[in-house]
Design a protein around this motif. Structure first.
Motif, short mmCIF file in Angstrom:
data_model
loop_
_atom_site.label_atom_id
_atom_site.label_comp_id
_atom_site.label_asym_id
_atom_site.label_seq_id
_atom_site.Cartn_x
_atom_site.Cartn_y
_atom_site.Cartn_z
N ALA A 143 32.41 -15.89 18.09
CA ALA A 143 31.36 -16.18 17.41
C ALA A 143 30.49 -15.52 16.46
O ALA A 143 29.81 -15.43 16.23
CB ALA A 143 30.67 -17.70 17.29
N VAL A 144 31.03 -14.51 16.71
CA VAL A 144 30.15 -13.35 17.06
C VAL A 144 31.03 -11.83 15.84
O VAL A 144 30.68 -11.36 15.83
CB VAL A 144 28.75 -12.75 17.64
CG1 VAL A 144 28.38 -13.99 17.75
CG2 VAL A 144 30.14 -11.81 18.85
N ALA A 145 31.93 -11.66 16.65
CA ALA A 145 33.40 -10.70 16.65
C ALA A 145 34.35 -11.34 15.93
O ALA A 145 35.52 -12.42 16.34
CB ALA A 145 33.46 -10.17 17.59
N SER A 146 35.27 -10.40 15.33
CA SER A 146 36.45 -10.63 14.34
C SER A 146 37.84 -10.00 14.97
O SER A 146 38.15 -9.97 14.76
CB SER A 146 36.76 -9.66 13.31
OG SER A 146 35.99 -8.53 12.77
N VAL A 147 36.79 -8.90 16.02
CA VAL A 147 37.71 -8.21 17.04
C VAL A 147 38.32 -8.77 18.43
O VAL A 147 37.40 -9.05 18.79
CB VAL A 147 37.77 -7.03 16.72
CG1 VAL A 147 38.46 -6.18 15.33
CG2 VAL A 147 36.21 -6.62 17.10
N ALA A 148 39.05 -8.72 18.97
CA ALA A 148 38.58 -9.67 20.69
C ALA A 148 38.22 -8.70 21.26
O ALA A 148 38.12 -7.54 20.79
CB ALA A 148 40.53 -9.94 21.08
N PRO A 149 38.40 -8.69 21.80
CA PRO A 149 36.57 -8.21 23.39
C PRO A 149 38.05 -6.87 23.76
O PRO A 149 39.14 -7.74 23.85
CB PRO A 149 36.50 -9.21 24.20
CG PRO A 149 36.30 -10.78 23.76
CD PRO A 149 37.63 -10.66 22.65
N SER A 150 37.31 -5.92 24.30
CA SER A 150 38.06 -4.68 24.41
C SER A 150 38.51 -5.10 26.14
O SER A 150 37.91 -6.44 26.94
CB SER A 150 37.56 -3.35 24.39
OG SER A 150 36.44 -3.48 24.87
N LYS A 151 39.34 -4.57 26.87
CA LYS A 151 39.52 -4.62 28.12
C LYS A 151 38.36 -4.22 29.36
O LYS A 151 37.46 -3.41 28.53
CB LYS A 151 40.87 -3.36 28.72
CG LYS A 151 42.27 -3.97 28.25
CD LYS A 151 43.19 -3.08 28.72
CE LYS A 151 44.20 -2.76 27.97
NZ LYS A 151 45.75 -1.39 28.22
N ASP A 180 30.47 -2.68 16.70
CA ASP A 180 32.40 -2.96 17.42
C ASP A 180 32.63 -4.10 17.02
O ASP A 180 33.58 -3.95 17.65
CB ASP A 180 31.94 -2.62 18.50
CG ASP A 180 31.34 -0.97 19.15
OD1 ASP A 180 32.26 -0.64 18.27
OD2 ASP A 180 31.37 -0.71 19.55
N TYR A 181 31.92 -4.86 16.57
CA TYR A 181 32.49 -7.12 16.88
C TYR A 181 33.02 -7.10 15.01
O TYR A 181 33.27 -7.96 14.42
CB TYR A 181 31.58 -7.72 15.97
CG TYR A 181 30.30 -7.43 17.41
CD1 TYR A 181 30.78 -7.06 18.63
CD2 TYR A 181 29.71 -8.50 17.74
CE1 TYR A 181 29.81 -6.93 20.29
CE2 TYR A 181 28.81 -8.13 18.80
CZ TYR A 181 29.16 -7.45 20.15
OH TYR A 181 28.03 -7.25 21.28
#
Length: 456
Positions: A143-151, A180-181
């Motif tokens: 909902a806040v980011a267009s990239v998947a969370p990092s490890k 970074d999102y």
């Protein structure tokens, strides 16, 4: 470009590709900002501000914002070295009859941001004081980011309703992690799905790795020296200054026109890039290597011995990963336990704030990045001494690929105390710089807002 210049460019670009594959400088910026600002009266005592959807700000101040984006572009052309100008077709021509989708698209295009930049209403929960920042329903990362969370991502989000009072500290800290999102992802012509924003091809980093495409916005190799700059001119193409100028001037406009939420939110967005450039691995192409070493690595590679060149990239990457993992995990553990360590004390220490020049429009380059670049060799040496040798001296070991299975704290406890202390002292010094520059940036934005007449 001559053959020897192309050869050097090859090794330098390879190095940057390795670095830029983990273009997050400090892990979770919100953890840093909460600690750096929580005891500072200018933020801690500021009244809560009602959350405001982005479109409400754009609708109310559209003509002024459009004019500001033109002024920002003029400033960038005059002050940023090796800048690639914004195409005329991206200029925001204000149309009062436009709908919300058109306004948001025009805003993103004028700033040359990802069209997927969400600007959602959210707060990142402070693990030290969740009772102060978790007043809302949980929000999924997508909902806040267009990239998947990092490890090993440590972020936890909650939704904020329009008009809901939000502590200024929470607005700033949450926004400081936001770039970074995905806001600076896929903006170059050679990125998959990118192009059209006038940035050309990606100057450094690997354009085939999606997260790498944000590296030229989050890194700034401003102080490598004349020889380096001559041999590798693409490294001068950093857009970190552009983002800081855009967000600080937007923040000042928002404050002047009565949109305090967006004043603080844009200030937080600017903080991200300032904090990134306090990290030596974002202000130096290879802090642990001198230019002759990079040249020699490339010579060996051309002669058929690629190991030194590949090892250089891996070792710099591993040391960056170790630094990020070490400070992020320690900050998170201390926050969850409600403890203060040398890191928290360094972040809150205001005694060095006045030792720097007052904020100005070249502060990022001339003060922040210069300091981080100078700290690079000592930081790199402290990591080599302090971290387990396998992680920082073995080019056959890829820390990033193995990070999910590594307990760095446990491994560090097996090191000699003097080794651990050397690394901790290096990290605390960097965090003291970060805290001071974070507060000085906020001071600079407030001064900028007060330097022009307020709207009637």
């Amino acid at each position: 470009m001559r053959a020897w210049q192309r050869a050097l460019m090859g090794v330098l670009l390879s190095g940057a590709a390795g670095l830029a594959s983990f273009a997050h400088a400090w892990g979770n910026h919100a953890l840093l900002s909460y600690r750096a600002l929580e005891a500072w009266p200018e933020v801690a005592s500021a009244p809560a501000v009602p959350a405001e959807p982005l479109d409400a700000f754009l609708r109310a101040q559209g003509p002024a914002i459009a004019a500001l984006t033109d002024a920002q572009e003029a400033w960038a052309r005059a002050h940023i070295r090796a800048y690639t100008p914004r195409p005329e077709g991206l200029r925001w021509a204000w149309r009062p009859e436009a709908d919300e989708a058109e306004r948001r698209s025009a805003f993103a295009r004028a700033l040359r941001l990802s069209p997927q930049a969400a600007f959602a209403l959210f707060v990142q929960v402070d693990p030290r004081h969740p009772e102060r920042t978790a007043d809302g329903p949980p929000l999924a990362p997508e909902a806040v980011a267009s990239v998947a969370p990092s490890k090993g991502a440590t972020q936890r989000f909650v939704a904020v309703a329009p008009g809901q009072p939000v502590p200024v500290l929470a607005v700033l800290a949450s926004a400081s992690d936001e770039p970074d999102y995905g806001y600076d992802i896929d903006l170059f012509d050679d990125n998959a799905g990118g192009g059209g924003l006038g940035f050309g091809v990606q100057p450094f980093g690997n354009p085939a790795i999606r997260i790498s495409s944000q590296a030229p916005f989050h890194m700034g190799f401003f102080h490598q020296g004349a020889v380096f700059n001559t041999l590798a001119p693409a490294f001068a193409r950093s857009f970190a200054q552009l983002r800081v100028h855009q967000y600080t001037t937007l923040a000042a406009l928002a404050f002047r026109t009565g949109h305090a939420y967006w004043g603080w939110r844009f200030t937080g967005l600017a903080l991200h890039y300032v904090q990134d450039l306090t990290q030596p691995y974002h202000a130096s192409a290879a802090p642990g290597e001198r230019l002759p070493g990079m040249l020699w690595a490339n010579v060996l590679d051309k002669l058929g011995w690629p190991d030194r060149k590949a090892g250089l990239v891996v070792l710099q990457s591993n040391r960056h990963f170790v630094l990020e993992n070490f400070q992020t995990r320690r900050l998170l553990a201390a926050a969850q336990a409600g403890e203060d360590t040398a890191n928290e004390r360094a972040l809150r220490d205001v005694t060095r704030d006045g030792s720097y020049p007052a904020w100005h429009d070249q502060y990022l380059r001339e003060v922040v990045a210069a300091e981080a670049h100078a700290a690079g060799p000592a930081t790199d040496a402290a990591i080599v001494v302090g971290a387990p040798a396998r992680y920082v001296l073995d080019p056959a070991f890829d820390f990033g690929a193995q990070e999910g299975q590594i307990d760095l704290d446990a491994d560090m406890r097996r090191q000699l105390q003097a080794q651990r202390e050397a690394m901790q002292e290096a990290v605390a010094r960097l965090l003291a710089h970060l805290g001071a520059h974070t507060r000085n940036t906020v001071r600079g934005v407030r001064a900028l807002a007060d330097s022009a007449p307020r709207a009637q």
